[in-house]
Design an enzyme around this catalytic site. Structure first.
Site, PDB file in Angstrom:
ATOM      1  N   GLY A   1     -69.063  30.975  87.088  1.00 12.14           N
ATOM      2  CA  GLY A   1     -67.696  31.114  86.572  1.00 12.14           C
ATOM      3  C   GLY A   1     -67.100  32.532  87.037  1.00 12.14           C
ATOM      4  O   GLY A   1     -67.073  33.082  88.133  1.00 12.14           O
TER       5      GLY A   1
ATOM      6  N   GLY B   1     -63.880  19.518  74.119  1.00 12.81           N
ATOM      7  CA  GLY B   1     -63.391  19.579  75.752  1.00 12.81           C
ATOM      8  C   GLY B   1     -64.347  20.179  76.421  1.00 12.81           C
ATOM      9  O   GLY B   1     -64.004  20.650  77.538  1.00 12.81           O
TER      10      GLY B   1
ATOM     11  N   LYS C   1     -76.629  25.294  90.825  1.00 12.79           N
ATOM     12  CA  LYS C   1     -76.500  26.837  90.964  1.00 12.79           C
ATOM     13  C   LYS C   1     -77.922  27.615  91.265  1.00 12.79           C
ATOM     14  O   LYS C   1     -77.804  28.723  91.526  1.00 12.79           O
ATOM     15  CB  LYS C   1     -76.039  27.247  89.427  1.00 12.79           C
ATOM     16  CG  LYS C   1     -74.481  26.662  89.306  1.00 12.79           C
ATOM     17  CD  LYS C   1     -74.222  26.734  87.859  1.00 12.79           C
ATOM     18  CE  LYS C   1     -72.793  26.099  87.615  1.00 12.79           C
ATOM     19  NZ  LYS C   1     -72.374  25.899  86.512  1.00 12.79           N
TER      20      LYS C   1
ATOM     21  N   VAL D   1     -71.130  29.816  90.960  1.00 16.48           N
ATOM     22  CA  VAL D   1     -72.200  30.147  90.019  1.00 16.48           C
ATOM     23  C   VAL D   1     -71.833  31.012  88.833  1.00 16.48           C
ATOM     24  O   VAL D   1     -71.255  32.173  89.086  1.00 16.48           O
ATOM     25  CB  VAL D   1     -73.523  30.697  90.420  1.00 16.48           C
ATOM     26  CG1 VAL D   1     -74.627  31.015  89.453  1.00 16.48           C
ATOM     27  CG2 VAL D   1     -74.074  29.996  91.794  1.00 16.48           C
TER      28      VAL D   1
ATOM     29  N   GLY E   1     -64.235  27.361  82.989  1.00 18.13           N
ATOM     30  CA  GLY E   1     -62.660  27.408  82.474  1.00 18.13           C
ATOM     31  C   GLY E   1     -61.897  27.857  83.582  1.00 18.13           C
ATOM     32  O   GLY E   1     -62.114  28.338  84.469  1.00 18.13           O
TER      33      GLY E   1
END
Ligand code: NDP
Ligand code: HSE
Length: 437
Positions: free
Chosen positions: A132, A185, A203, A130, A305
């Site tokens: 990142g 992206g 999440k 959750v 990321g």
């Protein structure tokens, strides 16, 4: 500490890189060196660039790797329900510790993993699942365990936040903003999980489980995505001094009999520009936690990321490795409260409704009557000539109504009845409102 790494894609390759670059520091922090015993992938022949790892470590036999006796910690960054569930249950039952970023699996079948961890005596950590890089689950499951959390409100999906931020900044429609997100992206080739709210709902389930000491799964979460949000909705929000965000909201409440319950939902909502989450732009995530004694707490950072997510994974690897060396384990869940999850219809929300109505005597009273029939109290009403422009008595008028808090079912029924009135030409926009207006 011997690690089996399952997956070496966006996140896994950064885990490998950071393990290599920070080997000496990690060894010092843990009190033992970390060594990768194997890396499971789908395609052995895939070009992995200059990844600093022995190519002989790669295998397609993830289950075989998990079962090896010389593995202490399994790090899963593959994703999806199966075969990941089978690998992790096998590892946990065998007493290995598991670190995973797999929110879909945790929300779908978290109890199977928690039970297997309790059975095997290893740790199950999932900070990266959750938001990142943001340290969020550890604070919920450790730092705030002396407090009572009443509400968690978050922006937990970067892709949709990027799209909504772009719509807000440029006036673009959803399709155009999604195209931009894909080109840059942010959005995946198949953006369904993000734009339809599945990712955020998973999440939300994880956050609610930790915040309320209750097992909450993906199926308990009311979910709406952002595909129906229009440029007109964004303009309506702006006219009210608001912006639209895809929010995950987990809140305590009570049912009709006064029994404590929780509600967990994901949907787009208007929030005032003064709200702490309004300024969270681009693909960033933020989560606002309201606790009884601590008061409001805000967590902010990169929610996705390779490197940011790997940071959270490695933090967990250090924690579970230390535990193993010390011969202890941390409880991966706390579900003693076992609160019932309230259906969306009973959740207390507010609506902003924008109507195109006939401009003649009695129309306002008729519209107000519909709200009254459903026991929904109106907070503000704003009327202007249809399509804006100079005031004057035209044939149609724009009517913007913001309600007080009411059960969501009553608000939805109000809108349904409004759609059937002949004096209502169209319901231009319906949005839930969060935060004071
Ligand atoms: P990727 O698609 O980039 O990587 C997946 C990896 O898993 C690849 O290395 C792939 O192998 C491997 N893999 C796929 N199927 C199998 C299989 N059957 N057996 C063995 N290996 C397999 O995913 P991400 O790195 O983006 O995501 C990984 C996890 O992290 C997911 O759970 C995701 O939800 C979560 N996460 C991701 C974030 C992100 O920003 N990307 C953020 C937060 C969480 P190969 O390399 O050969 O294709
Ligand atoms: N697709 C997710 C997002 C990745 O956009 O936030 C991080 O979980």
């Amino acid at each position: 500490m011997r690690l089996a790494l399952l997956g070496c894609g966006t996140v896994g390759s950064e885990v490998v890189r950071l393990l290599h670059e920070q080997a000496a520091d990690l060894t010092a922090r843990i009190g033992a060196p970390l060594e990768i015993t194997g890396i499971a992938v789908r395609r052995l022949g895939r070009d992995r660039g200059d990844l600093p790892v022995d190519p002989g470590l790669f295998t397609t036999d993830a289950l075989g790797l998990v079962k090896r006796d010389d593995v202490d910690v399994v790090v899963e960054v593959v994703g999806g329900i199966e075969p990941a569930r089978g690998w992790l249950v096998e590892a946990l039952r065998a007493g290995k510790s598991v670190v995973t970023a797999n929110k879909a699996l945790l929300a779908e079948d978290g109890p199977a993993l928690h039970d297997a961890a309790a059975e095997g005596g290893g740790d199950l950590y999932y900070e990266a699942s959750v938001a990142g890089a943001i340290p969020l689950l550890r604070p919920l499951r450790e730092s705030l365990h002396g407090d009572r959390i009443n509400r968690v409100t978050g922006i937990v999906n970067g892709t949709t936040n990027f799209i909504l931020s772009a719509m807000d900044a440029t006036g673009a429609g959803f399709a155009e903003a999604l195209e931009e997100a894909t080109e840059l992206g942010y959005a995946e080739a198949d953006p369904t999980a993000d734009v339809e709210g599945f990712d955020a709902a998973a999440k939300a389930a994880i956050l609610a489980s930790l915040a309320f000491h209750t097992r909450v799964g993906a199926a308990d979460v009311h979910r709406e995505g952002i595909t129906e949000v229009t440029a007109a909705d964004v303009a309506s929000a702006k006219a009210m001094g608001c912006t639209i965000k895809l929010l995950c909201i987990a809140a305590r409440g009570a049912d009709a009999g006064g029994r404590e319950t929780v509600s967990v939902r994901v949907h787009p909502a208007m929030i005032p520009l003064s709200h702490p989450l309004a300024s969270v732009g681009d693909a960033f995530n933020a989560v606002f936690v309201e606790a009884e004694a601590a008061g409001p707490l805000m967590f902010y950072g990169r929610g996705a990321g390779g490197a940011p997510t790997a940071s959270a994974v490695l933090g967990d690897v250090v924690a579970v490795s230390r535990n193993r060396l010390a011969g202890v384990r941390s409880a991966s869940e706390s579900a003693y409260a076992d609160l019932p999850v309230r259906p969306m219809g009973e959740a207390l929300t507010r609506y902003h409704v924008s109507l195109d109505v006939a401009d003649r005597p009695g129309v306002l009273a008729a519209v107000a009557g519909v709200f009254a029939r459903h026991d929904v109290s109106i907070a503000t009403v704003r009327q202007g000539p249809a399509g804006g422009g100079a005031a004057g008595r035209g044939e149609d008028a724009d009517l913007v109504i913001v309600t007080h808090v009411a059960p969501d079912a009553a608000l939805a029924a109000t809108v349904r009845e409004l759609r059937g009135l002949d004096i209502v030409r169209s319901v231009a926009s319906v949005l839930r409102v969060e935060g004071g207006l």
